[in-house]
Enzyme design. Structure first.
Site, PDB file in Angstrom:
ATOM      1  N   ASP A  16      29.308  33.904  43.939  1.00  0.00           N
ATOM      2  CA  ASP A  16      29.653  33.852  42.511  1.00  0.00           C
ATOM      3  C   ASP A  16      30.854  32.957  42.240  1.00  0.00           C
ATOM      4  O   ASP A  16      30.813  32.098  41.363  1.00  0.00           O
ATOM      5  CB  ASP A  16      29.967  35.253  41.979  1.00  0.00           C
ATOM      6  CG  ASP A  16      28.733  36.127  41.905  1.00  0.00           C
ATOM      7  OD1 ASP A  16      27.688  35.745  42.467  1.00  0.00           O
ATOM      8  OD2 ASP A  16      28.827  37.201  41.292  1.00  0.00           O
ATOM      9  N   ARG A  96      44.950  44.417  40.962  1.00  0.00           N
ATOM     10  CA  ARG A  96      44.838  43.321  40.004  1.00  0.00           C
ATOM     11  C   ARG A  96      46.174  42.694  39.604  1.00  0.00           C
ATOM     12  O   ARG A  96      46.264  41.475  39.461  1.00  0.00           O
ATOM     13  CB  ARG A  96      44.070  43.779  38.763  1.00  0.00           C
ATOM     14  CG  ARG A  96      42.657  44.282  39.059  1.00  0.00           C
ATOM     15  CD  ARG A  96      41.960  43.457  40.105  1.00  0.00           C
ATOM     16  NE  ARG A  96      40.552  43.743  40.241  1.00  0.00           N
ATOM     17  CZ  ARG A  96      39.823  43.252  41.222  1.00  0.00           C
ATOM     18  NH1 ARG A  96      40.369  42.465  42.160  1.00  0.00           N
ATOM     19  NH2 ARG A  96      38.550  43.537  41.292  1.00  0.00           N
ATOM     20  N   ASP A 125      38.337  44.720  34.933  1.00  0.00           N
ATOM     21  CA  ASP A 125      39.117  43.760  35.723  1.00  0.00           C
ATOM     22  C   ASP A 125      39.494  42.516  34.941  1.00  0.00           C
ATOM     23  O   ASP A 125      40.593  41.986  35.095  1.00  0.00           O
ATOM     24  CB  ASP A 125      38.354  43.393  36.995  1.00  0.00           C
ATOM     25  CG  ASP A 125      38.376  44.536  37.997  1.00  0.00           C
ATOM     26  OD1 ASP A 125      39.352  45.307  37.971  1.00  0.00           O
ATOM     27  OD2 ASP A 125      37.431  44.676  38.774  1.00  0.00           O
ATOM     28  N   SER A 180      27.368  46.611  43.271  1.00  0.00           N
ATOM     29  CA  SER A 180      28.517  45.768  43.024  1.00  0.00           C
ATOM     30  C   SER A 180      29.703  46.442  43.710  1.00  0.00           C
ATOM     31  O   SER A 180      29.997  47.608  43.437  1.00  0.00           O
ATOM     32  CB  SER A 180      28.751  45.673  41.512  1.00  0.00           C
ATOM     33  OG  SER A 180      29.968  45.042  41.251  1.00  0.00           O
TER      34      SER A 180
END
Lengths: 406, 406, 406, 406
Positions: A16, A96, A125, A180
């Protein structure tokens, strides 16, 4: 779209984000800087270099951030006994802000005017990356390809790869999973696939970091965790750095089937989602931190921490690590940890981490007062009468005026 | 001390409260009414009648309060996902307001002007009994023998029994335990003995309601709990009354080694104490209630509940069930449970209760929005940009003015 | 009572505490050390020396604590915009921890084993003095004569004076007032007398620090207060120390009829009481601090401060200044004040302090964004759509499932 | 844009919303339904009918909602003593949910699929209208012209009027004001113009509802407000409906210069803005409600209300009236008001509303306990010793272990 000159991309090396490299180059006609970090996800980061080079990237950042991640993010968060919605240990959320900070620092170093990431428009996210970026560099341009492009299916992505000669062997084992996933030293998460039915039990072979409780050893494992000022500094007496502690606890927990979680959570963007998580070390750390606090922390400070914790968890979950409110809450939390030192003994067995003992030179447990035996006058039981009488006074006055409480 | 005419005593039938009967008669020269309740402590209450009669008591109340206890106290408390200090399920605390209420009601029925109990002057229970009593009958006289007399050792108590011909076979098995114990349908607690050393692990033979995880079955047990408006109404599809639910869950949990807890807690009277608890059914209920809420409760209501919960737990722990603040908090909590209905599936295995599925006709989980697959426009990812931009605005303005967040 | 050797008494020089000196000497057969502090109550403290000497006191402490009082207690409290029960500015409460601290420090210096004070057993001040004392010197003995003796009427006190040759001209003007009063640099308070009827309006001649709004000048007075990091450092551009600021504001406020308050409040000991207060400077400071924060403080930090404030006020009101929870709250509050700098302009007029302007180099007010005129793209109004859409998502999903919000 | 068939517009009859009527008809080629409500803004609403007809509108709703507004929105809000950011009484915020509800109800009645409003993309009102609309009708289409069109200056609007023959005498006196204003029974607000400089004092002739304190009468006005269950039901003994109460208090307050406010506030969309407000009646109501609660409400309920209030204010300010969290908070608040009944006496004088007396049959003020005189044993001062001792216990233990609190 012509005004972006250089963009720093959070690059995993996977399919990706490799597509994103190409798409950014094409769509924005800009230079791409890749940033790949080892935060303990368990995959090699060095291979990302060759992949980035193959995509024509000239500035490539590959970094080992494990120590910083645990020391400056995971540890401070655990000082607050942080749990989101009663269950979730914030494994994804807490990674993050560090990524956001490095993206911005690299943008500053390389003269980039934008950052980009591979998070979707439905998730938390994107919010966490972007709030962090904006808080640290208010004029930065953020490019979120998943919100912009139309490559919204695996087929379209593959077609794009074909067209642009992106090697599809990029597609890693991870990508073939029906789930995922996201991983770092604190946890690995699973979403999608059959998990989209909240009634369906996760399949055993989904879990990657822990054995099932059934498959765990039939004998318990006992460990001792040493705390200094709220942080674990040693396991079984052996001094370790923060990320070494977490790595060791992940192994110990995973081997004993500890830390699996299956929840429905409320995302900041407004929807409920179902996720499964493995947080072996974190699960042990939460239990142990509460235990050492139970012995060393003042009651009212502990209660105030408990009242603030849901707010603090929400601040982190929603992506506001780099905010005045997080700073303020952290100041309150950290102000309580000076004496949170000592040792906690924990039993690990087939899915459970159970505290069985705790000791501290800073202990506020006063056996001479608490004892059921004769306390030699350490505590005057008669004091309790006045204590109760005055605490009851407002209730008695109200009842005397005819107020009903039942 | 001459002004008490009749006192209602919370009477267990055990040695201590039998001594209290005699001591009250002698010290206050008053009539004693005994009140013995079955709240699921697992011991027969009927034998208390003969014992009370032998002590010359004329008015004897023996009641089965199990249904009322679970329906009106335990269930409302679990609607709030209540935990004290991150660990304790308030098994002792929640039984006290019911006892206090019945003591006062019996005082009103029998024309008594005082109540009495066998709780010590160091603990929380004296506070809970007395705050309840004062809130419901402000002019009541409270007699707490442990705060008044000098029978503060086993030897003195025994000597008193000898002098007053109180049969020492009163002394039950329970009393010979090295631990101070308390039990009701929600839990059994242990304090004292070697537990006064917080580092010492509890001995296996202390635990009475659960097998050890090691001794639990090697195969998991799956159960399904049906909720209506926040309360469990059926197990595996079989409708049950509240107390039947709790009894059944205690058996299921106990058989699978679930619900043991070993903590140091902060008492309302100001000291830390170490306690061990078995709460097999309650441990399952807490997990399950969170799970059904995760599917059916609005995010902000859930978060507000989480912020209020520590206060609510403290109110109950400290003995303020019969207070305006508990009423107020309960109103807020109950206002959220109308749609908390559905089924939760739980796996019980060697000490762990794990949620593996949940479903509800009232589910707010919207698969069409949450899906990682094409959502056919149910959610417009572009909305996220504006959402993030405006949420970031205050941070960007501050950063633009030179404020540092790191 | 024989075990007290030396006691430090908070000595005002008035009749009551003079009686206490004698009573302590007689009752405890101990040495008395007097401590008299100027905290801005507006009466000379030096005369207390001769009075103490006349009573045979050898160790006499007389101190000017005005600067420390305002700098280390009043100012930190005002950083939190502290108000108890929506009205009370905590003028009495905030002086007690300083007195308690000095009592203990003097006890340590003089080798005293006890402290004593003249507060009654019905009020909050006994709690504040004693909690402070115990927190700072856990083994100290506290003697609270009003809870022990039987001199519970003016007549008995006078008789005691007669018997012990205490000069009754001790009885100051203040003592002849029908009100119980307390004063320091932050406020003066009135209780008792006709105020015990909450319906009765206070008489005009009760008030001592302010003119009535009716008697205040017909022209407004404008002042400018300069803040640095949350604290006032100058008035109308003239730099001042904290206590000079408060003295000046008291004069300005008092002259304009500002700061009178008439309330019923809830005491920590469980009763309601009616009090009247004059807090001229504090009333202005509260308004002004909110104003400078409105310009310079982040929204979420401001809101979190507002949520914490009632807790913080309660902590101070109840006497827990010297506690871990106050420390924790103060850390959170202080962490927000780094940029709370600038100037506030206030209009004082016949009882009102009205903010009419505020400016700051640290201002977060961004005129280019906030303007109703063309903002040249500083803010993209289209962002609002996504912001609203995602904030509404949970509500829409719920409504779509049939949930009713009205 | 072709999919909207009929839209309900919140129509003031002024220039802006008249332009919107035409713009909606043209842009969306849809039918427009106008809704004009009298919520006490002080302008005739009936003239809106002819204006709407002239624009070709067929379905015209004109309603007097004053009673409903005050009874169902203003009154419940004042039960919570609601203030946003310490100053703002939420005059604009509280009117929006009612408008949103009627827009949706009218959409349902007329078969409209969309609603529209004249709020800008920078403000809070768009959020409040739209969150309400989505919560009540999740599939509704919302059209916010100010976020869509390019008529972003007065000139362009005028040109549009010219082109479309919209009579410019629509332009009312209000529109010529340099300020953006909004009014309803609770308040009138001013933004923009010179107020965009937070240092500039508002000009005297801006204010419309109140005389200046300087111009107010030289004699105070005394009024008595009668409360039943938290709501005012009479003024000076004369029974009134809620909106009549507010109208009367607005007149009384306005005549005495009461209720002017000048603040910088934090908008939900992320910016600070400066606003001036006149809330004469509301300012009195807030003071009075606190006063009646001070006499009749339990301490802990009062304190919990104070802790919840900032959240409740934020919920309303941000536009979440129609939400589960508002419902939950309202349940908690309303659960406390059963005994909040009695009379409050207030003095109005040149800008100040001062409580001078309060009485109630439900009073919890117990003079026999609170008195400074002999209380005949109503309160045992010796109880205070035990109360303090046990409250100090945790602090003493900590100090005994060497912990420092200073």
């Amino acid at each position: 779209m012509s005004d972006v000159k250089k963009v720093v991309l959070a690059y995993s090396g996977g399919l990706d984000t490799s597509v994103i490299v190409k798409w950014l180059q094409e769509t924005y006609n800009c230079e791409v800087v890749t940033f790949t970090a080892d935060i303990g996800q368990g995959e090699e980061v060095e291979p990302a270099r060759a992949k980035a080079q193959a995509l024509g990237v000239k500035e490539i950042y590959i970094e080992d951030l494990r120590e910083e991640f645990v020391r400056d993010y995971v540890y401070p968060m655990f000082r607050a006994n942080t749990i989101y919605e009663g269950e979730y240990l914030l494994g994804t959320s807490i990674a993050r802000p560090l990524i956001a900070k490095r993206l911005i620092e690299i943008a500053n170093e390389t003269g980039a005017d934008a950052i980009s990431h591979g998070a979707t428009g439905k998730g938390n996210d994107q919010v966490r990356f972007e709030l962090g970026a904006y808080a640290l560099k208010p004029g930065v341009k953020v490019i979120a390809p998943w919100r912009e492009w139309d490559l919204n299916s695996r087929e379209k992505l593959m077609a794009y790869c074909d067209e642009h000669s992106i090697p599809v062997d990029f597609s890693s084992k991870k990508k073939k999973s029906p789930y995922s996933m996201d991983a770092n030293l604190l946890h690995i998460s699973y979403e999608g696939g059959i998990l989209e039915d909240p009634w369906a039990e996760a399949e055993e072979d989904m879990w990657r970091w822990s054995v099932s409780p059934e498959a765990a050893p039939d004998q318990p494992t006992y460990i001792e965790l040493t705390y200094e000022k709220g942080d674990i500094v040693a396991i079984d007496g052996q001094a370790m750095k923060p990320h070494e502690v977490l790595e060791a606890l992940n192994k110990l927990g995973g081997a004993n089937g500890i830390g699996r979680l299956d929840i429905v959570e409320n995302r900041y963007v407004g929807m409920k989602s179902r996720g499964c998580y493995e947080t072996p070390g974190g699960t042990i750390m939460l239990k142990a931190h509460r235990a050492i606090e139970s012995l060393t922390l003042d009651r009212e400070a502990a209660h105030l921490k408990d009242e603030l914790m849901p707010k603090y968890a929400k601040v982190i979950y929603n992506g506001y690590w780099w905010s005045p409110e997080r700073k303020m809450l952290q100041a309150a939390i950290d102000a309580t940890q000076d004496n949170v030192s000592g040792v906690v003994r924990i039993k690990l067995y087939k899915g459970s981490a159970t505290v069985v003992g705790r000791q501290s030179a800073e202990s506020l447990f006063d056996e001479s007062i608490a004892t059921f035996e004769d306390d030699a006058g350490a505590y005057d039981q008669k004091d309790a009468e006045g204590f109760i009488k005055l605490n009851a006074l407002r209730l008695r006055i109200a009842a005397g005026k005819g107020r009903k409480q039942d």
